[in-house]
Motif scaffolding. Structure first.
Motif, short mmCIF file in Angstrom:
data_model
loop_
_atom_site.label_atom_id
_atom_site.label_comp_id
_atom_site.label_asym_id
_atom_site.label_seq_id
_atom_site.Cartn_x
_atom_site.Cartn_y
_atom_site.Cartn_z
N SER A 66 0.83 -1.21 0.00
CA SER A 66 0.00 0.00 0.00
C SER A 66 0.86 1.25 0.00
O SER A 66 0.56 2.23 -0.70
CB SER A 66 -0.92 0.00 1.22
OG SER A 66 -1.87 -1.03 1.15
N TYR A 67 1.93 1.25 0.77
CA TYR A 67 2.82 2.41 0.81
C TYR A 67 3.51 2.61 -0.54
O TYR A 67 3.62 3.74 -1.04
CB TYR A 67 3.87 2.23 1.90
CG TYR A 67 3.35 2.14 3.32
CD1 TYR A 67 2.11 2.65 3.68
CD2 TYR A 67 4.12 1.55 4.32
CE1 TYR A 67 1.66 2.58 4.98
CE2 TYR A 67 3.68 1.47 5.64
CZ TYR A 67 2.43 1.98 5.96
OH TYR A 67 1.99 1.91 7.26
N THR A 118 3.14 -6.75 -5.18
CA THR A 118 1.70 -6.82 -5.44
C THR A 118 1.18 -5.56 -6.11
O THR A 118 1.72 -4.46 -5.94
CB THR A 118 0.92 -7.06 -4.14
OG1 THR A 118 -0.47 -7.28 -4.45
CG2 THR A 118 1.02 -5.85 -3.21
N THR A 119 0.13 -5.72 -6.88
CA THR A 119 -0.61 -4.60 -7.44
C THR A 119 -1.91 -4.45 -6.66
O THR A 119 -2.20 -5.22 -5.75
CB THR A 119 -0.90 -4.81 -8.93
OG1 THR A 119 -1.63 -6.05 -9.10
CG2 THR A 119 0.40 -4.88 -9.72
N HIS A 148 -7.20 -6.19 2.02
CA HIS A 148 -6.26 -5.24 2.57
C HIS A 148 -5.96 -4.17 1.54
O HIS A 148 -6.10 -4.39 0.33
CB HIS A 148 -4.96 -5.95 2.97
CG HIS A 148 -5.19 -7.20 3.75
ND1 HIS A 148 -5.39 -7.20 5.10
CD2 HIS A 148 -5.29 -8.50 3.34
CE1 HIS A 148 -5.60 -8.45 5.51
NE2 HIS A 148 -5.55 -9.25 4.46
N GLY A 149 -5.54 -2.99 2.00
CA GLY A 149 -5.23 -1.95 1.03
C GLY A 149 -5.18 -0.57 1.66
O GLY A 149 -4.67 -0.38 2.75
N LEU A 165 -5.36 -4.65 -2.24
CA LEU A 165 -4.19 -5.37 -2.74
C LEU A 165 -4.60 -6.74 -3.26
O LEU A 165 -5.50 -7.38 -2.73
CB LEU A 165 -3.16 -5.55 -1.62
CG LEU A 165 -2.63 -4.29 -0.94
CD1 LEU A 165 -1.64 -4.68 0.15
CD2 LEU A 165 -1.99 -3.34 -1.93
N ARG A 166 -3.87 -7.18 -4.27
CA ARG A 166 -4.12 -8.53 -4.77
C ARG A 166 -3.44 -9.60 -3.93
O ARG A 166 -3.93 -10.72 -3.84
CB ARG A 166 -3.66 -8.62 -6.23
CG ARG A 166 -4.59 -7.84 -7.18
CD ARG A 166 -4.20 -8.01 -8.64
NE ARG A 166 -5.27 -7.50 -9.50
CZ ARG A 166 -5.39 -6.24 -9.89
NH1 ARG A 166 -4.50 -5.34 -9.47
NH2 ARG A 166 -6.39 -5.86 -10.66
N ASP A 167 -2.33 -9.27 -3.28
CA ASP A 167 -1.62 -10.24 -2.45
C ASP A 167 -0.70 -9.50 -1.49
O ASP A 167 0.36 -9.04 -1.87
CB ASP A 167 -0.81 -11.20 -3.32
CG ASP A 167 -0.10 -12.28 -2.51
OD1 ASP A 167 -0.27 -12.32 -1.28
OD2 ASP A 167 0.63 -13.08 -3.13
N ARG A 168 -1.12 -9.42 -0.23
CA ARG A 168 -0.31 -8.69 0.76
C ARG A 168 1.02 -9.37 1.04
O ARG A 168 1.93 -8.75 1.58
CB ARG A 168 -1.10 -8.54 2.07
CG ARG A 168 -1.40 -9.85 2.73
CD ARG A 168 -2.04 -9.73 4.09
NE ARG A 168 -2.56 -11.02 4.53
CZ ARG A 168 -2.89 -11.32 5.78
NH1 ARG A 168 -2.75 -10.41 6.71
NH2 ARG A 168 -3.36 -12.50 6.08
#
Length: 536
Positions: A165-166, A513-514, A486-487, A505-508
């Motif tokens: 995310s950051y 991840t995108t 998550h995101g 997020l697609r994968d934390r």
């Protein structure tokens, strides 16, 4: 007294600053490494004012001067602020002494800058310069600001995944600031609160944080993350703490995750956590180290950041959540908040709020529909609360605040909330104002920390849609919720609307991840009713 920010020189003419940089500073210890080792925790800025900005870094002058070590020499670190990234036009410069007493952290409160202006900054030790950070001052209070765009984040558990995310927020290039709503670090020992995929990367220290050294080490670990460093260097942050900066479900006199019999005095632990936080975070403090504070962005917006841990009563259950003697804000902060919101001349009154203020009833019927029977069976006024750590556990404070807003006809209030790891768009109502919401609330998901599907051990999208439907059925003021992903959020404020967009997020657990856009909701001036938006 306010937390002390050391500053030898605040402002100098550009020519003087350049000369000082060229000549070096007497007493500065020569750095022994490159920027990656001397300034290995990055740079940051925070709490923008029309004439100033708070700058932060941490220096490692010798290899033994690790966070929490208490080792290493006293050194003099210089700093520069420029109007260009090449530092051809230095507008402010000075030096700061630091050492083991403040864990070799540096905080500089630079004033005398121009409003609504981008600046670049850096720190130097010997012949080594830190990475360059970019920041910006706030607009003057009487400026007609066209828009304000902020990244909104909370709940970043190191062990549960990577801080994608950051990274994705830093890459946008269109943010004016980042608002972090708490749980910047987690206090658990390794494996104490892992993600559903296990420990993706291990905490340091491995034990639960108790001592000042523990909290310093933990802050230092988090600030080695490249995605966190990138976002700190890209824009100024405005932060507050929640519970995990100290211990889970913290209150004024203790915490759920603190056992005095084995972990000692809670007041000592909290003091350790607070000291490390003040050292490691780009945050201004007021009298008695208060961190609830207010920032203005032209005529468009005013942001009130709350502290909902330091002054709150212990969490309760049953009808005790209605006790008017209990508080989540404390009396002084409540008065500050009420008066600040009703007297504000800004179009939008934003509130940085670490735990959800909107009601979340889980009983089939809330208490006010049960009438006198409620008193007999012990149903709280707002129904059985799912999470008494939120404002639901402090009904009197919420009722007092909403009543004050309504009595003064204060509109255009938007709460920005974290804590519960999930995504929500709510209208703020109480038991007597169901048809007339007093404010809007946007709740952002966690950066990494577990949410519904993680806790129950099922893939996303199986239980969450059913649970979300039940929640909305019992709570019509909840216009949208998503409980699995998550995101982060992106808040865009203009004179015409305040809009939040949620990105998941697609994968934390992937460092590359995108994310995908999942929802947008907005509120317009004069109304607290939410509107669904299409993709930006």
């Amino acid at each position: 007294m306010p937390e002390h920010v050391t500053r030898r020189v605040v402002l100098q003419a550009a020519s003087v600053a350049t000369a000082a940089t060229t000549a070096g500073l007497v007493g500065a210890a020569p750095a022994t490494g490159a920027p990656a080792t001397t300034f290995q925790h990055g740079v940051a800025s925070g709490d923008p004012l029309p004439d100033g900005i708070l700058l932060w870094t941490r220096v490692t002058p010798t290899p033994d001067a690790a966070p929490g070590s208490g080792a290493g020499p006293e050194v003099t670190v210089r700093w520069q602020v420029a109007s260009d990234p090449a530092f051809a036009a230095v507008v402010a410069a000075g030096s700061v002494e630091t050492g083991p007493a403040r864990d070799h952290t540096v905080k500089v409160d630079v004033r005398g800058l121009g409003p609504a202006t981008p600046y670049w900054y850096r720190f130097g030790l010997g012949d080594v310069w830190s990475a360059t950070g970019r920041t910006a001052t706030a607009s003057a209070p009487d400026t007609e600001l066209a828009s304000l765009r902020a990244g909104i984040v909370s709940c970043a558990d190191w062990e549960a995944g990577y801080f994608g995310s950051y990274r994705l927020l830093a890459a946008r290039g269109d943010l004016d600031l980042v608002i972090h709503l708490g749980d910047y670090i987690y206090e658990y020992g390794t494996g104490g609160f892992p993600g559903s995929d296990g420990v993706v990367r291990q905490h340091q220290p491995a034990n639960e944080t108790l001592t000042l050294a523990d909290y310093r080490i933990r802050h230092g670990l988090y600030k080695t993350d490249p995605d966190l460093q990138a976002l700190h260097a890209a824009v100024p942050w405005v932060v507050t703490w929640d519970d995990h900066e100290i211990a889970n479900d913290a209150w004024s006199g203790g915490a759920e995750n603190h056992d005095p019999a084995t972990e000692g005095d809670y007041a000592t632990r909290r003091a350790n956590a607070h000291k490390a936080y003040f050292e490691w975070m780009p945050v201004r403090t007021g009298d008695n180290n208060t961190i609830y504070r207010r920032l203005r962005f032209g005529r468009l917006a005013e942001l009130s950041m709350l502290d909902l841990r330091t002054y709150r009563s212990q969490q309760a259950s049953g009808t005790a959540v209605d006790d008017p003697a209990r508080t989540i804000t404390g009396d002084a902060q409540m008065e500050w908040l009420k008066q600040g919101l009703t007297s504000s001349t800004a179009r939008w009154k934003l509130v940085g709020n670490s735990v959800m203020i909107s009601r979340l009833d889980v009983g089939a019927l809330p208490a006010w529909l049960l009438g006198p029977l409620a008193q007999l069976i012990g149903v709280p006024q707002n129904g059985f609360a799912l999470n008494a750590d939120q404002w639901d556990g402090y009904n009197a404070d919420r009722d007092e605040l909403v009543a004050h807003l309504r009595a003064h006809n204060t509109r255009d209030v938007v709460f920005l909330t974290g804590d519960i790891h999930t995504s929500w768009a709510n209208e703020l109502v109480t038991r007597t104002t169901v048809g007339d919401p007093a404010a809007a609330e946007f709740v952002v998901p966690s950066v990494t920390s577990d949410n519904l599907n993680d806790f129950i051990g099922l893939p996303a999208g199986i239980v969450s849609p059913v649970a979300a439907g039940l929640i909305r059925g019992t709570n019509p003021h909840v216009k949208w919720t998503e409980l699995d992903n998550h995101g982060y959020g992106v808040l865009h404020v203009t004179a015409a609307r305040a809009r939040m967009d949620w990105y998941h997020l697609r994968d934390r657990t992937s460092p590359t991840t995108t994310a995908r856009w999942v929802a947008g909701w907005s509120v317009v001036p004069g109304s607290s009713r939410l509107r669904k938006e299409s993709a930006p």
